[in-house]
Enzyme design. Structure first.
Site, PDB file in Angstrom:
ATOM      1  N   HIS A 288       1.450 -19.113  -0.062  1.00 27.62           N
ATOM      2  CA  HIS A 288       2.769 -18.594   0.325  1.00 27.62           C
ATOM      3  C   HIS A 288       2.842 -18.323   1.814  1.00 27.62           C
ATOM      4  O   HIS A 288       1.829 -18.275   2.512  1.00 27.62           O
ATOM      5  CB  HIS A 288       3.143 -17.338  -0.475  1.00 27.62           C
ATOM      6  CG  HIS A 288       2.242 -16.147  -0.277  1.00 27.62           C
ATOM      7  ND1 HIS A 288       1.170 -15.876  -1.090  1.00 27.62           N
ATOM      8  CD2 HIS A 288       2.274 -15.138   0.633  1.00 27.62           C
ATOM      9  CE1 HIS A 288       0.577 -14.759  -0.696  1.00 27.62           C
ATOM     10  NE2 HIS A 288       1.221 -14.285   0.365  1.00 27.62           N
TER      11      HIS A 288
ATOM     12  N   HIS B  50       2.790 -13.512   7.736  1.00 30.77           N
ATOM     13  CA  HIS B  50       1.461 -14.079   7.468  1.00 30.77           C
ATOM     14  C   HIS B  50       1.591 -15.384   6.709  1.00 30.77           C
ATOM     15  O   HIS B  50       2.643 -15.683   6.143  1.00 30.77           O
ATOM     16  CB  HIS B  50       0.577 -13.084   6.695  1.00 30.77           C
ATOM     17  CG  HIS B  50       1.065 -12.733   5.319  1.00 30.77           C
ATOM     18  ND1 HIS B  50       1.954 -11.709   5.069  1.00 30.77           N
ATOM     19  CD2 HIS B  50       0.787 -13.277   4.095  1.00 30.77           C
ATOM     20  CE1 HIS B  50       2.181 -11.622   3.765  1.00 30.77           C
ATOM     21  NE2 HIS B  50       1.499 -12.573   3.156  1.00 30.77           N
TER      22      HIS B  50
ATOM     23  N   GLN C 166       7.137 -15.463   0.184  1.00 31.35           N
ATOM     24  CA  GLN C 166       6.970 -14.065  -0.258  1.00 31.35           C
ATOM     25  C   GLN C 166       7.820 -13.191   0.668  1.00 31.35           C
ATOM     26  O   GLN C 166       7.508 -13.035   1.847  1.00 31.35           O
ATOM     27  CB  GLN C 166       5.497 -13.658  -0.166  1.00 31.35           C
ATOM     28  CG  GLN C 166       5.221 -12.226  -0.615  1.00 31.35           C
ATOM     29  CD  GLN C 166       3.753 -11.841  -0.416  1.00 31.35           C
ATOM     30  OE1 GLN C 166       3.142 -12.185   0.592  1.00 31.35           O
ATOM     31  NE2 GLN C 166       3.189 -11.132  -1.380  1.00 31.35           N
TER      32      GLN C 166
ATOM     33  N   GLU D 127       8.441  -6.736  -3.231  1.00 31.05           N
ATOM     34  CA  GLU D 127       8.348  -8.137  -2.833  1.00 31.05           C
ATOM     35  C   GLU D 127       8.954  -9.061  -3.871  1.00 31.05           C
ATOM     36  O   GLU D 127       9.044  -8.731  -5.056  1.00 31.05           O
ATOM     37  CB  GLU D 127       6.893  -8.514  -2.599  1.00 31.05           C
ATOM     38  CG  GLU D 127       6.020  -8.278  -3.829  1.00 31.05           C
ATOM     39  CD  GLU D 127       4.715  -9.032  -3.742  1.00 31.05           C
ATOM     40  OE1 GLU D 127       3.782  -8.469  -3.199  1.00 31.05           O
ATOM     41  OE2 GLU D 127       4.666 -10.177  -4.222  1.00 31.05           O
TER      42      GLU D 127
ATOM     43  N   GLU E 287      -3.943 -14.690   4.832  1.00 31.23           N
ATOM     44  CA  GLU E 287      -4.297 -14.110   3.531  1.00 31.23           C
ATOM     45  C   GLU E 287      -4.992 -15.188   2.718  1.00 31.23           C
ATOM     46  O   GLU E 287      -4.601 -16.357   2.756  1.00 31.23           O
ATOM     47  CB  GLU E 287      -3.009 -13.643   2.833  1.00 31.23           C
ATOM     48  CG  GLU E 287      -3.218 -13.019   1.462  1.00 31.23           C
ATOM     49  CD  GLU E 287      -1.886 -12.604   0.809  1.00 31.23           C
ATOM     50  OE1 GLU E 287      -0.834 -12.614   1.495  1.00 31.23           O
ATOM     51  OE2 GLU E 287      -1.912 -12.284  -0.393  1.00 31.23           O
TER      52      GLU E 287
HETATM   53  N1  CMX Z   1       0.409 -11.503  12.794  1.00 31.47           N
HETATM   54  C1  CMX Z   1      -0.183 -11.692  13.989  1.00 31.47           C
HETATM   55  N2  CMX Z   1      -0.668 -10.689  14.767  1.00 31.47           N
HETATM   56  C2  CMX Z   1      -0.538  -9.442  14.263  1.00 31.47           C
HETATM   57  C3  CMX Z   1       0.057  -9.173  13.021  1.00 31.47           C
HETATM   58  C4  CMX Z   1       0.560 -10.269  12.273  1.00 31.47           C
HETATM   59  N3  CMX Z   1       1.132 -10.093  11.082  1.00 31.47           N
HETATM   60  N4  CMX Z   1       0.030  -7.846  12.792  1.00 31.47           N
HETATM   61  C5  CMX Z   1      -0.552  -7.301  13.869  1.00 31.47           C
HETATM   62  N5  CMX Z   1      -0.884  -8.255  14.759  1.00 31.47           N
HETATM   63  C6  CMX Z   1      -1.511  -8.058  16.067  1.00 31.47           C
HETATM   64  C7  CMX Z   1      -0.640  -7.171  16.931  1.00 31.47           C
HETATM   65  O1  CMX Z   1       0.288  -7.940  17.652  1.00 31.47           O
HETATM   66  C8  CMX Z   1      -1.655  -6.493  17.822  1.00 31.47           C
HETATM   67  O2  CMX Z   1      -1.986  -7.339  18.875  1.00 31.47           O
HETATM   68  P1  CMX Z   1      -2.191  -6.757  20.373  1.00 31.47           P
HETATM   69  O3  CMX Z   1      -3.365  -5.819  20.271  1.00 31.47           O
HETATM   70  O4  CMX Z   1      -2.462  -7.987  21.187  1.00 31.47           O
HETATM   71  O5  CMX Z   1      -0.906  -6.067  20.695  1.00 31.47           O
HETATM   72  C9  CMX Z   1      -2.881  -6.342  16.919  1.00 31.47           C
HETATM   73  O6  CMX Z   1      -2.723  -7.324  15.882  1.00 31.47           O
HETATM   74  C10 CMX Z   1      -2.965  -4.966  16.285  1.00 31.47           C
HETATM   75  O7  CMX Z   1      -1.722  -4.729  15.653  1.00 31.47           O
HETATM   76  P2  CMX Z   1      -1.107  -3.339  15.300  1.00 31.47           P
HETATM   77  O8  CMX Z   1       0.383  -3.467  15.380  1.00 31.47           O
HETATM   78  O9  CMX Z   1      -1.762  -2.237  16.090  1.00 31.47           O
HETATM   79  O10 CMX Z   1      -1.432  -3.200  13.777  1.00 31.47           O
HETATM   80  P3  CMX Z   1      -2.741  -2.709  13.040  1.00 31.47           P
HETATM   81  O11 CMX Z   1      -3.975  -3.075  13.795  1.00 31.47           O
HETATM   82  O12 CMX Z   1      -2.559  -1.298  12.640  1.00 31.47           O
HETATM   83  O13 CMX Z   1      -2.612  -3.614  11.724  1.00 31.47           O
HETATM   84  C11 CMX Z   1      -3.338  -5.469  10.483  1.00 31.47           C
HETATM   85  C12 CMX Z   1      -2.709  -5.008  11.775  1.00 31.47           C
HETATM   86  C13 CMX Z   1      -3.338  -6.986  10.467  1.00 31.47           C
HETATM   87  C14 CMX Z   1      -4.781  -4.946  10.392  1.00 31.47           C
HETATM   88  C15 CMX Z   1      -2.471  -4.884   9.304  1.00 31.47           C
HETATM   89  O14 CMX Z   1      -1.178  -5.403   9.402  1.00 31.47           O
HETATM   90  C16 CMX Z   1      -3.035  -5.179   7.939  1.00 31.47           C
HETATM   91  O15 CMX Z   1      -3.907  -4.471   7.442  1.00 31.47           O
HETATM   92  N6  CMX Z   1      -2.539  -6.272   7.279  1.00 31.47           N
HETATM   93  C17 CMX Z   1      -3.016  -6.649   5.961  1.00 31.47           C
HETATM   94  C18 CMX Z   1      -2.186  -6.074   4.861  1.00 31.47           C
HETATM   95  C19 CMX Z   1      -0.777  -6.588   4.898  1.00 31.47           C
HETATM   96  O16 CMX Z   1      -0.324  -7.247   5.815  1.00 31.47           O
HETATM   97  N7  CMX Z   1      -0.045  -6.259   3.789  1.00 31.47           N
HETATM   98  C20 CMX Z   1       1.339  -6.687   3.604  1.00 31.47           C
HETATM   99  C21 CMX Z   1       1.413  -7.998   2.851  1.00 31.47           C
HETATM  100  C22 CMX Z   1       0.951  -7.857   1.402  1.00 31.47           C
HETATM  101  C23 CMX Z   1       0.858  -9.194   0.682  1.00 31.47           C
HETATM  102  O17 CMX Z   1       0.917 -10.251   1.288  1.00 31.47           O
HETATM  103  O18 CMX Z   1       0.716  -9.150  -0.554  1.00 31.47           O
HETATM  104 CO    CO Z   2       1.099 -12.322   1.058  1.00 29.87          CO
END
Ligand code: CMX
Ligand code: CO
Length: 148
Positions: free
Chosen positions: A10, A87, A63, A46, A137
């Site tokens: 997705h 993502h 998604q 979702e 993912e």
């Molecule tokens: N795509 C690309 N880059 C991303 C991003 C994304 N989705 N999310 C964050 N970033 C980047 C930011 O731009 C930032 O970069 P810089 O340091 O250069 O500015 C860096 O990562 C840190 O970002 P943040 O805003 O401070 O966010 P966090 O570190 O707190 O969290 C992440 C980032 C990926 C660890 C968190 O989003 C996460 O745990 N994701 C996994 C869970 C998730 O996304 N769940 C929702 C979907 C559920 C599903 O699909 O079922």
């Molecule tokens: Co997902």
């Protein structure tokens, strides 16, 4: 060696209002909701919109994700970026082995053990800062999931 990642499972799209966004995808593209759920752990409501079946027995979805909590990953991302592609998810037959193999290449996984994903799947994520700016993912579904 063939890739263990056998489909685009997705594309995750962050939105402010799930129902309005579902309506947009229905009226604009003709995509229907295949499955909807709330994932408390991920902090989202979702909807999965099925696009096509894939040759590995799975399928490809969009998604649509609406945050249910201000401290969720989707809420944080929306506040920084607004709505859009959040993502991409690749399907694999074995999320644990696939994640371990990628971690052994020096890329961070976000979880030590796979967690609960949509439609009974198990999931993990790769850190976007280790993956050329893309939050990836990894998804393992079971055969039953394809029938929901
Ligand atoms: N795509 C690309 N880059 C991303 C991003 C994304 N989705 N999310 C964050 N970033 C980047 C930011 O731009 C930032 O970069 P810089 O340091 O250069 O500015 C860096 O990562 C840190 O970002 P943040 O805003 O401070 O966010 P966090 O570190 O707190 O969290 C992440 C980032 C990926 C660890 C968190 O989003 C996460 O745990 N994701 C996994 C869970 C998730 O996304 N769940 C929702 C979907 C559920 C599903 O699909 O079922
Ligand atoms: Co997902």
């Amino acid at each position: 060696m063939p890739s263990p990642l056998t489909r685009i499972d997705h594309i995750g799209i962050a939105c402010h209002n799930l129902d309005e966004t579902i309506d947009f995808y229905r009226t604009t593209y003709g995509f229907e909701v295949h499955h909807a759920e709330t994932n408390e752990e991920q902090g989202v409501r979702e909807a999965m919109l099925k696009i096509n079946d894939t040759s590995d027995g799975g399928a490809t979805y969009l998604q649509l994700l609406e945050p249910i909590r201000e401290d969720s990953a989707i809420a944080k991302w929306l506040s920084k970026n607004g709505e859009g592609v959040h993502h991409i998810a690749f399907g694999t037959a074995d999320v644990t082995t696939t994640t371990d193999d990628i971690v052994n290449k020096g890329i961070r996984a976000l979880y030590d053990h796979p967690r609960h994903g949509t439609m009974g799947s198990t999931i993990n994520f790769l850190h976007p800062k280790d993956a050329h700016g893309v939050l990836v993912e990894l998804v393992q579904t079971t055969s039953n999931d394809q029938e929901h």
